[in-house]
Design a protein around this motif. Structure first.
Motif, short mmCIF file in Angstrom:
data_model
loop_
_atom_site.label_atom_id
_atom_site.label_comp_id
_atom_site.label_asym_id
_atom_site.label_seq_id
_atom_site.Cartn_x
_atom_site.Cartn_y
_atom_site.Cartn_z
N THR A 292 35.95 7.24 -9.53
CA THR A 292 36.49 6.12 -9.20
C THR A 292 35.96 4.53 -9.40
O THR A 292 36.72 3.77 -9.86
CB THR A 292 37.23 6.25 -7.51
OG1 THR A 292 37.39 7.35 -7.24
CG2 THR A 292 37.77 5.02 -7.08
N ILE A 423 37.00 1.25 -1.03
CA ILE A 423 37.76 2.29 -1.44
C ILE A 423 37.74 3.28 -0.47
O ILE A 423 36.63 3.79 0.29
CB ILE A 423 36.92 2.97 -2.80
CG1 ILE A 423 36.93 2.21 -3.87
CG2 ILE A 423 37.68 4.13 -3.11
CD1 ILE A 423 36.03 2.54 -5.21
N PHE A 453 42.86 5.91 -14.38
CA PHE A 453 42.61 6.94 -13.54
C PHE A 453 43.38 8.20 -13.95
O PHE A 453 42.77 9.44 -14.14
CB PHE A 453 43.02 6.66 -11.97
CG PHE A 453 42.41 7.54 -10.71
CD1 PHE A 453 41.50 7.53 -10.31
CD2 PHE A 453 43.28 8.54 -10.64
CE1 PHE A 453 40.91 8.04 -9.26
CE2 PHE A 453 43.03 9.42 -9.75
CZ PHE A 453 41.77 9.41 -8.98
#
Length: 463
Positions: A292, A423, A453
């Motif tokens: 991420t 996040i 992603f």
């Protein structure tokens, strides 16, 4: 009463205390440890759980919101028998060198009941759609905080007619870490789901442990942090006001899933790249964070020479001796990860990110949990400048297991990440060992992130 700029109206404001005891409760005080005081001025964490239940639901075809509210309020009062400090307040008496968490007769926990007249429940509780960053704000409460006093927790239940309800919370960062917040919600849900007429028993794994003597503060860090906070924004400043953070304009919110199969694919990709190197930490958490982080750095086209990531490590099992997993309060250390931006943007970005995360974890073991702890508060100003990506939550909390008796949550959100830029991380709504990650970004960055992603999780694609 209408809430500003929202489609909800306040139905009731309740002041909840523990179920009426046989005799008056004594005034109580719970000292803050240095783990707690470290977070004294941090903005509250806001959590939101959605539960879908309609008149045609197979779970309960005869339900009514009145019965749901009765069960939630009664079980909350029963739960406060175990979590009485949640009805208290943080104060900083003039004769005390440190702030304290106190409960005084008459203290209560604020619970607001609101009703949404026209909000799209299905859209708000859909796990993988795109929302404006502030759309959840009417569904979470504000924490009552002044210079002299700060509430520990505030709760809000929002009713969506013929659709379901949500449970929102604001929790004070100096009282809760993620484990403690999760413990409370699981306890409340357990009692709500299993309560009899007066039953409020909890299994051992849900009973909070309050003994502060298990936290050894030989270095006097609690006093040091208190002195350092007093020196911020003026001499002898004992204010309990938290730092105000603003939501960036034009921000949107989205959640993305990394399935267990994708985690295995990422692990295989890294192992193929590093060969016989066994120094990298290839846990689900490390892989999800690294992946991420790399996508985010690339989406935001980070210009700084170095990118920074910070996450918390639970110390309960790592202290010597270990303390109970149900310890009530903060017991985490922050791990700051620094990597060259150029490396994260390169072809081996995932390996670079994992290498930086692994090195930070090795240093934590090698140098000790409290290495450089004296600077935890004093260096806050430097950490707040520039882009610092935090991780909120954990996929190990099992937040989608929190059922009050009407099924598992249809969605779980860390609403406050729209202010912190962190996040969020939870177990996957779909189960199976996956991870859900949530972000709030400006629209153009979110579009770029989503593309990167999804593309990076396609088998055989380069990351």
């Amino acid at each position: 009463m209408e809430l500003p700029n929202s489609s909800v109206k306040v139905v009731q404001v309740c002041r909840v205390t523990r179920v009426a005891p046989a005799s008056p409760l004594p005034d109580l005080s719970l000292p803050l440890t240095f783990f707690d005081i470290r977070w004294l001025r941090f903005a509250p964490v806001q959590l939101l759980y959605f539960y879908e239940i309609s008149s045609s639901s197979s779970i309960d075809s005869t339900f009514s919101f009145d019965s749901i509210l009765d069960k939630l309020k009664t079980s909350l009062s029963l739960t406060l028998k175990h979590f009485l400090p949640l009805a208290g307040n943080l104060t900083w008496p003039k004769d005390s060198p440190k702030p304290v968490l106190s409960y005084v007769q008459g203290d209560t926990l604020r619970l607001t009941i609101v009703e949404s007249s026209n909000a799209d429940f299905a859209r708000l509780s859909s796990n993988y759609g795109l929302l404006e960053a502030q759309e959840y704000h009417p569904l979470v409460p504000q924490l009552e905080v002044s210079h002299e006093r700060a509430a520990v927790m505030s709760l809000q239940i929002t009713l969506f007619p013929n659709k379901g309800f949500s449970v929102g919370a604001a929790v004070h960062s100096a009282v809760f870490d993620g484990s403690t917040a999760n413990l409370f919600f699981k306890s409340w849900a357990h009692i709500c789901k299993h309560q009899g007429a007066t039953s409020s028993s909890l299994p051992d794994q849900l009973k909070p442990f309050y003994d502060r003597a298990v936290i050894d503060d030989q270095k006097g860090l609690g006093t040091l942090f208190s002195i350092q906070y007093q020196g911020m924004d003026g001499p002898n400043n004992r204010s309990l006001m938290v730092w105000e953070l603003q939501v960036p304009q034009d921000s949107v919110r989205a959640t993305f899933e990394i399935t267990r199969a994708s985690i295995q694919s990422l692990r295989g990709h890294v192992m193929a790249a590093i060969g016989s190197d066994t120094s990298l930490h290839l846990s689900t958490f490390s892989l999800a964070c690294a992946y991420t982080w790399v996508c985010l750095v690339r989406a935001e086209e980070t210009k700084e020479d170095e990118a920074r990531l910070v996450f918390s490590v639970d110390c309960r099992s790592r202290l010597d001796p270990p303390i109970p997993a149900t310890y009530f309060g903060n017991c985490v250390v922050g791990c700051l990860v620094v990597a060259k931006t150029k490396g994260l943007l390169g072809e081996d970005g995932l390996v670079v990110a994992l290498s930086a995360i692994s090195e930070t974890l090795r240093n934590l073991v090698k140098k000790g949990l409290l290495n450089e702890a004296e600077s935890w508060v004093s260096r806050l100003s430097s950490l707040r400048s520039g882009r610092l990506v935090g991780i909120a939550g954990s996929h190990q909390f099992g937040m989608y297991e929190i059922s009050f008796g009407w099924g598992s949550p249809s969605k779980v959100e860390f609403v406050s990440i729209d202010r912190t830029g962190a996040i969020s991380m939870t177990d996957s709504k779909n189960g199976g060992g996956g991870v859900d990650v949530g972000l709030v970004l400006k629209k153009q960055y979110m579009d770029a992130f989503a593309s990167l992603f999804v593309k990076g999780l396609i088998p055989h694609s380069k990351i």
